[in-house]
Scaffold this active site. Structure first.
Site, PDB file in Angstrom:
ATOM      1  N   ASP A 138      28.372  88.383  30.807  1.00  0.00           N
ATOM      2  CA  ASP A 138      29.621  88.727  31.132  1.00  0.00           C
ATOM      3  C   ASP A 138      30.838  87.801  31.331  1.00  0.00           C
ATOM      4  OD1 ASP A 138      28.259  91.014  31.527  1.00  0.00           O
ATOM      5  OD2 ASP A 138      28.869  91.651  33.341  1.00  0.00           O
ATOM      6  N   CYS A 194      26.249  95.112  27.504  1.00  0.00           N
ATOM      7  CA  CYS A 194      25.131  94.180  27.241  1.00  0.00           C
ATOM      8  C   CYS A 194      24.117  94.351  26.165  1.00  0.00           C
ATOM      9  CB  CYS A 194      24.538  94.220  28.653  1.00  0.00           C
ATOM     10  SG  CYS A 194      25.314  93.526  29.909  1.00  0.00           S
ATOM     11  N   HIS A 219      18.736  92.594  26.644  1.00  0.00           N
ATOM     12  CA  HIS A 219      18.975  93.285  27.789  1.00  0.00           C
ATOM     13  C   HIS A 219      17.936  93.088  28.948  1.00  0.00           C
ATOM     14  CE1 HIS A 219      21.426  95.764  30.317  1.00  0.00           C
ATOM     15  NE2 HIS A 219      20.843  96.658  30.319  1.00  0.00           N
TER      16      HIS A 219
END
Length: 538
Positions: A66, A106, A160
């Site tokens: 992020d 993601c 992930h």
């Protein structure tokens, strides 16, 4: 190009066999090592190299989560952001200043990076899609390096982070995140079967903001700095680099910050006084010229943004995001310093990337999951032996990491990969480069970003066009302007022409976290993620 699952698997198996046949002999011949016994642990081989001549370069694969373009070397934040270690790596390698994610979420972004295939090729469009049960024979980046004699190890968030996304058969050794720091967020047994979730702790929410969504909190926890999950992942990587390794290695370390929740030690908050925080510039009527699809993307999870603003915590939230960036930077610094102090320093490729960006109020949005610059522009730095430091402004996509690493390591690049190698740009960043960055979000929605424009086309036909030369904030949608039609026509040629059917979601499988296998509820087929022994390593 879009393949059915059957064709995609068959072509990858064929390509994989060809690559394996070509590379194993070279790999065997490229390394010779005389060894003596030493102590064993998860991050060491069982022998110490006394003499080694290694041709194959190592790979240090560093991921952050992020992290938008708010790092010093990219200048995305209007105030001061403290990222000395990312900045020093940028001075040593090739800094791609116009790099974008494959997808602004993601799981699909990471699946694309680690397979070299776009979401429109695989149908892996969202966080609810597992990679391996949909494509059990696909060759991922770590699996490829493992197959050709590399020792492949990793820690943290590479695929992930939820259960089922780091199969043991992709690695020689892997240390996953177990979310010891915030188990109260980990109540889903599908996603976190190992976590012992419980009630919120005393003092929660630590941000002081009530009514926020899942994971949306920030503060410092009452634990030692070494006990933060990212510190554990960092220690795994530094221990590995301090160990002895007989042949080439692929070492991955994925840091969870600045992903929510923004929990980092207090010193990183202290580095950002509130009166120095710069709020993102916003336009009151920014959404008025957007198509309905764009307005809906902007609206998603807006309640978090409103709660933060209404409770006078906007600057506090941005400080927490900046603190988390600086915390991740400090962990990266430890890993880079460990590499520099190791015998592998001169023969290791380093790649640093973030899976996507983040909105902190622009376009009235909080979180990711949009096709605007805030959610797609990310850090990408590649340092490789024999390459001079460079800055490249050509538009590139992280889908190119897979072919670039194979190219740098002298491996054959499969034709099926969706992105071009970036090695030509590393050699000459000013060379002609016509391919733009293409970003996809869910089925049918895509953005095309070239050196000047961003063109967005939604599944329902809505369009946006922004001129970054005159409108870097993407405030003025010029898609309907007469003079924009030729620009849209040129950029639209890069949009996907076919979109794969959405892959099977988690609801179609029963996942056994102990055996690491999936059972298809419809067919009864069992797909195993258990480790198999690779070809012998030299």
């Amino acid at each position: 190009m879009t393949f059915t699952a059957k064709v995609l698997r068959r072509r990858f198996q064929y390509q994989f066999c060809l690559m394996l046949a070509v590379t194993i002999l070279w790999n065997v011949q490229s390394t010779e090592c005389c060894c003596a016994p030493t102590n064993k642990n998860a991050n060491e081989t069982s022998t110490t190299c006394v003499k080694a001549t290694q041709i194959k370069p190592n790979v240090l694969f560093l991921a952050v989560d992020d992290m938008k373009d708010w790092v010093g070397c990219l200048g995305g934040y209007e105030g001061q952001v403290l990222t000395p270690n990312i900045d020093r790596l940028a001075k040593r390698g090739t800094l791609f200043r116009n790099a974008h994610c494959p997808s602004p979420k993601c799981a699909p972004s990471r699946a694309a990076i680690l397979t070299g295939l776009r979401p429109s090729t695989t149908g892996l469009y969202d966080n609810g899609h597992w990679l391996l049960p949909n494509y059990p024979n696909i060759v991922t980046l770590p699996a490829f390096f493992r197959s050709v004699g590399y020792r492949v190890a990793g820690a943290g968030k590479i695929f992930h982070h939820t259960a089922g996304n780091h199969p043991p058969n992709q690695w020689d050794n892997f240390q996953p995140i177990r979310f010891r720091n915030d188990p109260w967020f980990r109540g889903s047994k599908t996603n976190y079967p190992w976590s012992k979730s419980g009630p919120n702790p005393d003092g929660f929410p630590f941000s002081g903001v009530t009514g926020l969504g899942h994971e949306n909190d920030w503060g410092s926890l009452k634990i030692q700095a070494i006990d933060y999950d990212d510190a554990r992942s960092t220690k795994y990587a530094t221990d590995f680099l301090e160990g002895q390794h007989r042949g080439p290695f692929f070492l991955a370390c994925g840091l969870f910050r600045p992903h929510l929740p923004w929990y980092v030690p207090a010193e990183y908050f202290a580095a950002y006084p509130l009166d120095k925080i710069q709020l993102p510039a916003v336009l009151s009527d920014d959404l008025d010229d957007l198509p309905p699809e764009a307005q809906q993307f902007a609206k998603n999870r807006r309640s978090d943004y409103k709660a933060i603003k209404n409770q006078q915590r906007w600057k506090h939230a941005i400080r927490a995001y900046l603190a988390s960036i600086s915390y991740a930077d400090a962990q990266l610094g430890k890993i880079i310093s460990a590499l520099d102090a190791s015998p592998y320093a001169k023969n290791t490729i380093v790649v640093l990337w973030s899976d996507h960006g983040w909105h902190l109020g622009s376009k009235g949005h909080w979180h990711k999951s949009t096709l605007w610059e805030e959610a797609t522009r990310v850090p990408l730095i590649i340092e490789a032996p024999g390459f001079k430091p460079n800055v490249c402004d050509a538009p590139v996509n992280l889908i190119s990491i897979f072919p670039t690493l194979l190219d740098l390591c002298g491996e054959q690049v499969p034709d099926e990969l969706d992105g071009p190698s970036l090695v030509p740009l590393m050699k000459n960043p000013d060379r002609p480069w016509t391919e733009p960055a293409v970003i996809e979000f869910r089925r049918g929605n895509a953005a095309v970003r070239d050196s000047r424009y961003r063109f967005i086309k939604y599944a329902n036909g809505g369009e946006e066009l922004y001129d970054h030369t005159n409108d870097p904030s993407e405030w003025h949608n010029i898609a309907d302007h007469p003079e924009s039609q030729s620009i849209k026509k040129r950029l639209s040629k890069w949009l996907p022409t076919k979109w794969a059917k959405s892959a099977a979601t988690k609801s179609q499988f029963d996942f056994d976290s102990e055996k690491f296998q999936w059972t298809d509820r419809g067919t009864g087929t069992v797909i195993s993620g258990q480790k198999q022994q690779p070809a012998s390593k030299q």
